[in-house]
Design a protein around this motif. Structure first.
Motif, PDB file in Angstrom:
ATOM      1  N   SER A 141      36.369  33.814  34.374  1.00  0.00           N
ATOM      2  CA  SER A 141      36.672  34.493  35.641  1.00  0.00           C
ATOM      3  C   SER A 141      37.807  35.494  35.399  1.00  0.00           C
ATOM      4  O   SER A 141      38.537  35.391  34.415  1.00  0.00           O
ATOM      5  CB  SER A 141      37.063  33.472  36.719  1.00  0.00           C
TER       6      SER A 141
ATOM      7  N   VAL B 191      27.440  36.752  34.664  1.00  0.00           N
ATOM      8  CA  VAL B 191      28.894  36.828  34.475  1.00  0.00           C
ATOM      9  C   VAL B 191      29.307  37.473  33.142  1.00  0.00           C
ATOM     10  O   VAL B 191      30.196  38.341  33.150  1.00  0.00           O
ATOM     11  CB  VAL B 191      29.562  35.442  34.665  1.00  0.00           C
TER      12      VAL B 191
ATOM     13  N   ILE C 167      31.653  45.837  41.205  1.00  0.00           N
ATOM     14  CA  ILE C 167      31.566  44.524  40.538  1.00  0.00           C
ATOM     15  C   ILE C 167      32.191  43.451  41.432  1.00  0.00           C
ATOM     16  O   ILE C 167      31.648  42.362  41.608  1.00  0.00           O
ATOM     17  CB  ILE C 167      32.271  44.562  39.154  1.00  0.00           C
ATOM     18  N   THR C 168      33.337  43.773  42.024  1.00  0.00           N
ATOM     19  CA  THR C 168      34.048  42.796  42.859  1.00  0.00           C
ATOM     20  C   THR C 168      33.199  42.374  44.056  1.00  0.00           C
ATOM     21  O   THR C 168      33.067  41.183  44.355  1.00  0.00           O
ATOM     22  CB  THR C 168      35.386  43.412  43.335  1.00  0.00           C
TER      23      THR C 168
ATOM     24  N   ILE D 170      36.049  38.201  39.681  1.00  0.00           N
ATOM     25  CA  ILE D 170      34.846  37.489  39.224  1.00  0.00           C
ATOM     26  C   ILE D 170      35.172  36.013  39.375  1.00  0.00           C
ATOM     27  O   ILE D 170      36.150  35.516  38.803  1.00  0.00           O
ATOM     28  CB  ILE D 170      34.503  37.863  37.769  1.00  0.00           C
TER      29      ILE D 170
ATOM     30  N   ASP E 184      30.143  40.375  43.020  1.00  0.00           N
ATOM     31  CA  ASP E 184      30.444  39.013  42.572  1.00  0.00           C
ATOM     32  C   ASP E 184      30.799  38.090  43.737  1.00  0.00           C
ATOM     33  O   ASP E 184      30.426  36.918  43.752  1.00  0.00           O
ATOM     34  CB  ASP E 184      31.556  38.987  41.516  1.00  0.00           C
TER      35      ASP E 184
ATOM     36  N   ARG F  80      29.329  41.159  33.489  1.00  0.00           N
ATOM     37  CA  ARG F  80      30.310  41.605  34.504  1.00  0.00           C
ATOM     38  C   ARG F  80      31.728  41.540  33.961  1.00  0.00           C
ATOM     39  O   ARG F  80      32.564  42.398  34.284  1.00  0.00           O
ATOM     40  CB  ARG F  80      30.216  40.713  35.759  1.00  0.00           C
TER      41      ARG F  80
END
Ligand code: DP6
Length: 388
Positions: free
Chosen positions: A32, A224, A246-247, A15, A250, A227
């Motif tokens: 992140s 974010v 998700i990766t 993220i 993002d 996530r």
């Protein structure tokens, strides 16, 4: 004279950190999460030597001397480490002694391969060893002020950088989510598309994004936070399916924001986009996610893949992206990859084959540990000067 030599890892964000709420302190607009890569394949190595006889601070980066400016991020990190040394009562090395610092990367600088993260993490970790300061959350706030993503390279495994809420940045820290042995079969293939210097450096790109992108506000507020929770759960439960989705989403959103920046920042190129299509086609044929891409501020792809799926994925890559160098010794770097007896090759028959020689080389690596101090015989400085 006192000297220490350390290595520090690269980390790749799952993220992304993109956008600052404070430029000088390097405070991000969002949390992140990253994975730290093994230092066996990619690392920064730094020697810091302190001596009463040195007249000025000096620094060599990949063998070239670079100016040690008073206003630089480098000086800022040094001041912060001195502050921590004084606060902790550490007396090992007097803070008045000047430093000679040499640092090298074993991979291309500024190619979108997180070289500043490894470099600043290595600098700050080496200084912490020199002045005898413990590795704790406060040290991550120092690395953060060198380069934001550097704070995540102070730990191995999976790491979250918390944006924090305080104006002085003291709660904008990195914390480990899980160590590298939590998910040891998490491997990475880095497809090096181009090792040229990137056109718009991250620092400038994200400044412009905060100023001009409307999408970034939506990302920070609405996307974010959720996530982060879901990725933490995916990591905790070794759920590669959720992790992959998700990766990839993002990475795509980060590049959408780069394009929503005015004027737009373009980091991915045609080859990068063909890698994205390939990964989606490949996963579809395999019936579930076997690979997940992410791209930083450059065209190179980082593919997350479980160890047991690496050989098959590589054989698909070789088929779809043929390369004249494929059988040469320097094309496949890093951990060895066994050849597959391609039982499922029929599944790959209909994949689009791209133009030849799209990549320079491929690096195979895996999740790894945080920075480490090395023995004196690894020093990059002899009597305070770089080895020739
Ligand atoms: C796309 O940490 O290099 O890799 O804080 O200005 O030095 P500065 O930026 P930097 O930005 C990294 C951006 C990224 C995403 C990430 O690593 O989270």
């Amino acid at each position: 004279m006192f000297s220490v030599t350390c290595v520090a890892p690269v980390n790749i964000a799952l993220i992304k950190y993109w956008g600052k709420r404070h430029e000088e302190l390097i405070l991000p607009v969002n949390d992140s999460i990253s994975m730290t890569l093994s230092t066996d394949e990619l690392c920064a190595k730094t020697t810091v030597t302190a001596s009463e006889s040195f007249e000025t601070n000096r620094m060599w980066l990949n063998g070239e001397e670079v100016p040690f400016e008073e206003s630089s991020r480098l000086q800022r990190c040094l001041n912060e480490v001195h502050r921590l040394a004084v606060a902790s009562g550490s007396q090992k090395v007097p803070p008045t002694w000047k430093l000679h610092i040499a640092s090298v990367n074993n991979f291309p600088t500024a190619a979108g391969l997180a070289s500043s993260a490894a470099g600043y993490a290595c600098l700050v970790y080496s200084l912490s060893r020199l002045y005898d300061i413990p590795l704790n959350e406060e040290l991550t706030t120092v690395a953060r002020q060198g380069s934001g993503s550097a704070c995540r390279s102070l730990y191995g495994g999976f790491v979250q950088w918390h944006r924090g809420a305080l104006d002085d940045g003291s709660d904008s820290v990195a914390r480990q989510i899980a160590p590298s042995d939590h998910w040891p079969n998490m491997h990475v293939l880095i497809l090096v598309v181009n090792d040229a210097r990137k056109k718009t450096a991250s620092t400038r790109g994200m400044q412009q994004a905060v100023k001009t992108s409307q999408l970034i506000k939506h990302r920070v507020d609405q996307v974010v936070p959720d996530r982060i929770i879901r990725l933490r759960e995916a990591i905790a439960s070794h759920d590669f399916q959720a992790f992959a989705e998700i990766t990839m989403k993002d990475s795509n959103q980060f590049h959408a924001i780069a394009l929503d920046t005015y004027p737009p920042c373009v980091y991915m190129n045609d080859v990068s986009h063909s890698i994205v299509s390939f990964v989606h086609d490949y996963n579809e044929r395999m019936g579930s996610y076997h690979a997940a891409y992410t791209f930083d501020a450059g065209p190179n792809a980082c593919l997350y893949v479980l160890a047991e799926h690496v050989p098959h994925l590589l054989s698909a890559i070789q088929k779809v992206f043929p390369n004249d160098l494929a059988d040469g010794g320097t094309y496949l770097r890093g951990l060895p990859i066994p050849k597959v007896q391609d039982a499922e090759s029929s599944k790959l028959d209909s994949l689009d084959v791209h133009a030849k020689n799209a990549f320079r080389y491929i690096i195979h690596t895996k999740v790894g540990e945080g920075p480490k101090e090395l023995s004196a015989d690894n020093s990059l400085l002899i009597n305070g000067l770089p080895l020739k």
